[in-house]
Design a protein around this motif. Structure first.
Motif, PDB file in Angstrom:
ATOM      1  N   GLU A 210       0.854  -1.177   0.000  1.00 43.13           N
ATOM      2  CA  GLU A 210       0.000   0.000   0.000  1.00 43.13           C
ATOM      3  C   GLU A 210       0.894   1.232   0.000  1.00 43.13           C
ATOM      4  OE1 GLU A 210      -3.244   1.856  -0.611  1.00 43.13           O
ATOM      5  OE2 GLU A 210      -3.575  -0.220   0.049  1.00 43.13           O
ATOM      6  N   THR A 211       0.452   2.316  -0.654  1.00 43.34           N
ATOM      7  CA  THR A 211       1.226   3.554  -0.752  1.00 43.34           C
ATOM      8  C   THR A 211       0.533   4.668   0.019  1.00 43.34           C
ATOM      9  OG1 THR A 211       2.057   2.910  -2.936  1.00 43.34           O
ATOM     10  CG2 THR A 211       2.258   5.219  -2.335  1.00 43.34           C
ATOM     11  N   TYR A 212       1.341   5.493   0.721  1.00 41.33           N
ATOM     12  CA  TYR A 212       0.823   6.572   1.551  1.00 41.33           C
ATOM     13  C   TYR A 212       1.530   7.881   1.223  1.00 41.33           C
ATOM     14  CZ  TYR A 212      -0.983   2.642   4.229  1.00 41.33           C
ATOM     15  OH  TYR A 212      -1.612   1.484   4.594  1.00 41.33           O
ATOM     16  N   ASP A 213       0.792   8.993   1.314  1.00 40.89           N
ATOM     17  CA  ASP A 213       1.360  10.329   1.199  1.00 40.89           C
ATOM     18  C   ASP A 213       1.342  10.959   2.589  1.00 40.89           C
ATOM     19  OD1 ASP A 213       1.630   9.957  -1.495  1.00 40.89           O
ATOM     20  OD2 ASP A 213      -0.197  11.037  -2.036  1.00 40.89           O
ATOM     21  N   LEU A 214       2.521  11.218   3.137  1.00 40.92           N
ATOM     22  CA  LEU A 214       2.656  11.719   4.500  1.00 40.92           C
ATOM     23  C   LEU A 214       3.179  13.149   4.485  1.00 40.92           C
ATOM     24  CD1 LEU A 214       4.450   8.574   5.978  1.00 40.92           C
ATOM     25  CD2 LEU A 214       2.004   9.071   6.082  1.00 40.92           C
ATOM     26  N   TYR A 215       2.574  14.016   5.302  1.00 36.70           N
ATOM     27  CA  TYR A 215       3.096  15.366   5.448  1.00 36.70           C
ATOM     28  C   TYR A 215       3.957  15.443   6.695  1.00 36.70           C
ATOM     29  CZ  TYR A 215      -1.098  15.744   8.395  1.00 36.70           C
ATOM     30  OH  TYR A 215      -2.073  15.522   9.329  1.00 36.70           O
ATOM     31  N   ALA A 216       4.327  16.652   7.100  1.00 40.89           N
ATOM     32  CA  ALA A 216       5.278  16.831   8.204  1.00 40.89           C
ATOM     33  C   ALA A 216       4.812  16.140   9.481  1.00 40.89           C
ATOM     34  CB  ALA A 216       5.500  18.319   8.467  1.00 40.89           C
ATOM     35  N   HIS A 217       5.658  15.276  10.023  1.00 41.35           N
ATOM     36  CA  HIS A 217       5.414  14.562  11.282  1.00 41.35           C
ATOM     37  C   HIS A 217       4.057  13.856  11.272  1.00 41.35           C
ATOM     38  CE1 HIS A 217       8.990  16.202  13.193  1.00 41.35           C
ATOM     39  NE2 HIS A 217       8.692  17.344  12.618  1.00 41.35           N
ATOM     40  N   ASP A 218       3.758  13.260  10.160  1.00 42.61           N
ATOM     41  CA  ASP A 218       2.476  12.585   9.983  1.00 42.61           C
ATOM     42  C   ASP A 218       2.580  11.124  10.410  1.00 42.61           C
ATOM     43  OD1 ASP A 218      -0.123  12.185   9.310  1.00 42.61           O
ATOM     44  OD2 ASP A 218       0.159  12.256   7.138  1.00 42.61           O
ATOM     45  N   SER A 219       1.456  10.541  10.728  1.00 44.53           N
ATOM     46  CA  SER A 219       1.384   9.113  11.029  1.00 44.53           C
ATOM     47  C   SER A 219       0.005   8.607  10.617  1.00 44.53           C
ATOM     48  CB  SER A 219       1.627   8.840  12.516  1.00 44.53           C
ATOM     49  OG  SER A 219       0.605   9.408  13.309  1.00 44.53           O
ATOM     50  N   GLU A 220      -0.044   7.357  10.201  1.00 45.60           N
ATOM     51  CA  GLU A 220      -1.305   6.740   9.799  1.00 45.60           C
ATOM     52  C   GLU A 220      -1.359   5.315  10.314  1.00 45.60           C
ATOM     53  OE1 GLU A 220      -2.859   6.943   5.893  1.00 45.60           O
ATOM     54  OE2 GLU A 220      -1.943   8.899   5.442  1.00 45.60           O
ATOM     55  N   SER A 221      -2.547   4.904  10.715  1.00 47.31           N
ATOM     56  CA  SER A 221      -2.786   3.522  11.122  1.00 47.31           C
ATOM     57  C   SER A 221      -3.657   2.855  10.068  1.00 47.31           C
ATOM     58  CB  SER A 221      -3.485   3.470  12.482  1.00 47.31           C
ATOM     59  OG  SER A 221      -2.670   4.047  13.496  1.00 47.31           O
ATOM     60  N   ASP A 222      -3.330   1.615   9.741  1.00 49.67           N
ATOM     61  CA  ASP A 222      -4.071   0.935   8.684  1.00 49.67           C
ATOM     62  C   ASP A 222      -3.987  -0.577   8.894  1.00 49.67           C
ATOM     63  OD1 ASP A 222      -5.611   0.608   6.443  1.00 49.67           O
ATOM     64  OD2 ASP A 222      -4.227   1.575   5.060  1.00 49.67           O
ATOM     65  N   THR A 223      -4.680  -1.315   8.042  1.00 49.30           N
ATOM     66  CA  THR A 223      -4.662  -2.779   8.098  1.00 49.30           C
ATOM     67  C   THR A 223      -4.490  -3.337   6.692  1.00 49.30           C
ATOM     68  OG1 THR A 223      -7.075  -2.947   7.889  1.00 49.30           O
ATOM     69  CG2 THR A 223      -6.162  -2.854  10.123  1.00 49.30           C
ATOM     70  N   MET A 224      -3.989  -4.557   6.616  1.00 46.00           N
ATOM     71  CA  MET A 224      -3.939  -5.318   5.373  1.00 46.00           C
ATOM     72  C   MET A 224      -4.600  -6.659   5.614  1.00 46.00           C
ATOM     73  SD  MET A 224      -0.327  -4.754   3.402  1.00 46.00           S
ATOM     74  CE  MET A 224       0.256  -3.120   2.939  1.00 46.00           C
ATOM     75  N   ASP A 225      -5.372  -7.112   4.631  1.00 45.52           N
ATOM     76  CA  ASP A 225      -6.106  -8.371   4.753  1.00 45.52           C
ATOM     77  C   ASP A 225      -5.549  -9.404   3.778  1.00 45.52           C
ATOM     78  OD1 ASP A 225      -7.928  -7.325   6.667  1.00 45.52           O
ATOM     79  OD2 ASP A 225      -9.015  -6.321   5.042  1.00 45.52           O
ATOM     80  N   PHE A 226      -5.424 -10.625   4.263  1.00 45.36           N
ATOM     81  CA  PHE A 226      -4.908 -11.734   3.466  1.00 45.36           C
ATOM     82  C   PHE A 226      -5.875 -12.914   3.591  1.00 45.36           C
ATOM     83  CE2 PHE A 226      -1.544  -9.133   5.125  1.00 45.36           C
ATOM     84  CZ  PHE A 226      -0.672  -8.946   4.071  1.00 45.36           C
ATOM     85  N   ASN A 227      -5.987 -13.681   2.525  1.00 45.31           N
ATOM     86  CA  ASN A 227      -6.867 -14.842   2.550  1.00 45.31           C
ATOM     87  C   ASN A 227      -6.111 -16.079   2.081  1.00 45.31           C
ATOM     88  OD1 ASN A 227      -8.961 -16.649   0.737  1.00 45.31           O
ATOM     89  ND2 ASN A 227      -9.886 -15.919   2.644  1.00 45.31           N
ATOM     90  N   PHE A 228      -6.262 -17.146   2.843  1.00 41.70           N
ATOM     91  CA  PHE A 228      -5.653 -18.435   2.505  1.00 41.70           C
ATOM     92  C   PHE A 228      -6.770 -19.460   2.350  1.00 41.70           C
ATOM     93  CE2 PHE A 228      -2.553 -16.002   4.844  1.00 41.70           C
ATOM     94  CZ  PHE A 228      -1.373 -16.183   4.124  1.00 41.70           C
ATOM     95  N   SER A 229      -6.860 -20.070   1.159  1.00 38.59           N
ATOM     96  CA  SER A 229      -7.915 -21.048   0.886  1.00 38.59           C
ATOM     97  C   SER A 229      -7.341 -22.462   0.848  1.00 38.59           C
ATOM     98  CB  SER A 229      -8.588 -20.733  -0.459  1.00 38.59           C
ATOM     99  OG  SER A 229      -9.185 -19.452  -0.431  1.00 38.59           O
TER     100      SER A 229
END
Length: 269
Positions: free
Chosen positions: A225-244
C-alpha cells in the motif's frame, strides 16, 4: 573435427579474459558480478567517463551525476540562481523559494496573509511543535525504517496487531479458508512543506496441519500500500490476506507463524 573445436577454444579464450577485466576509474561491484564506476565518474558503454558538471553544481548522492548547489536550480544543463520575490526565502530543498511568516505565495510573489489565515497557520505550527516534542520523548522507530535521500527524513512502519479468522467447511470438521488481518502504523519525522510518498509491503506466513500429513505445512502471501505523509504525519491501517484450502486437504489446525512489514520505497513529492 578436432581441429575445428580447437579453433573455437582459441577464439573464445581471449574474450573470456576481456570479460573479466574492468575499465579504468571503476571497481568490482560489491553487490554482485561486474563493475561500477568510481565516484565522480559515470558509465558510458563499457567505459567510465568523468561527470561533467556545470558551474555552481556538485556531485549528487550517487556520485555518478550532479545536482545544483543551494541557492541554484537546474535549467537544462546549467545551474541558475533562484530568483526570489520580496518577502521570500529559500525553501528546504535549497533549489526553490517559499514565503516568510505572515505571507503566502501568489503566482510569483508573496502577499500578506489575512488574520484568519495567520491563525490557521499558527494552529498548524503549534500542532507540529507538539508532535515534535512527543517524538523526542517517544523517538521515531519501528519494525522497519527507510530514509528519503533528499531530506534524510525517516519513515518507519510498526506492526501493532494481527488477527486470524478461519471458516470451517460445511460438515464443520475442516477449514476451507482463513482470513489474516495485520494492523500497522506508519510514521515519519519529515519536517518540510511537501509530502513524502512511502510504500509499505507486508508479508504473512501461516502454518497448518492436514489430516493426511504428520508434518506441518506452510503458506505465505504479501500485499503493499502507498501513503502520502506530510510533516510529522502518522497513519494507522490494516492489510487483509486470505488463505484457501481445498476440501481434499482436510486442514484442521492453522496458526500465524510470522508477520513482517517493510518500507519498500520512500520518495519526496
Amino acid at each position: 573435427m578436432k581441429v575445428f573445436l580447437g579453433f573455437i577454444i582459441i577464439i573464445l579464450f581471449p574474450f573470456q579474459l576481456l570479460a573479466d577485466e574492468i575499465p579504468p576509474n571503476s571497481k568490482p561491484n560489491p553487490y554482485g558480478k561486474g563493475w561500477t564506476c568510481n565516484s565522480g565518474y559515470k558509465q558510458s558503454g563499457g567505459k567510465c567517463i568523468a561527470v561533467e558538471m556545470p558551474e555552481n553544481a556538485k556531485l549528487d548522492y550517487t556520485g555518478h551525476g550532479w545536482t545544483c548547489n543551494s541557492g541554484y536550480k537546474q535549467s537544462g544543463g546549467k545551474c541558475i540562481a533562484v530568483e526570489m520575490p520580496e518577502n521570500a526565502k529559500l525553501d528546504y530543498t535549497g533549489h526553490g523559494w517559499t514565503c516568510v511568516d505572515g505571507f503566502k505565495k501568489s503566482i510569483n510573489s508573496c502577499i500578506p496573509m489575512t488574520d484568519e489565515e495567520i491563525q490557521i497557520q499558527k494552529a498548524h505550527e503549534a500542532k507540529i511543535i507538539q508532535e515534535i516534542q512527543r517524538r523526542k520523548l517517544k523517538g521515531v522507530s519501528g519494525d522497519d525504517c527507510e530514509n528519503e535521500y533528499k531530506t534524510n527524513a525517516e519513515v518507519c512502519v510498526t506492526i501493532t496487531g494481527g488477527d486470524l479468522d478461519c471458516n470451517k467447511s460445511f460438515d464443520g470438521e475442516y477449514y476451507r479458508d482463513c482470513d489474516v488481518t495485520i494492523s500497522y502504523e506508519i510514521e515519519t519525522d519529515y519536517e518540510g512543506g511537501s509530502y513524502i510518498e512511502a510504500e509499505v509491503e507486508c508479508n504473512v506466513e501461516i502454518e497448518y496441519k492436514r489430516r493426511d500429513y504428520y508434518s506441518t505445512r506452510s503458506d505465505s502471501d504479501y500485499d503493499d500500500e502507498t501513503y502520502d505523509l506530510y510533516a510529522h504525519d502518522s497513519e494507522s491501517d490494516t492489510m487483509d490476506f486470505n488463505f484457501s484450502f481445498s476440501s481434499y486437504m482436510e486442514v484442521y489446525k492453522v496458526e500465524i507463524s510470522s508477520t513482517d512489514c517493510e518500507i519498500e520505497n520512500v520518495e519526496l513529492l
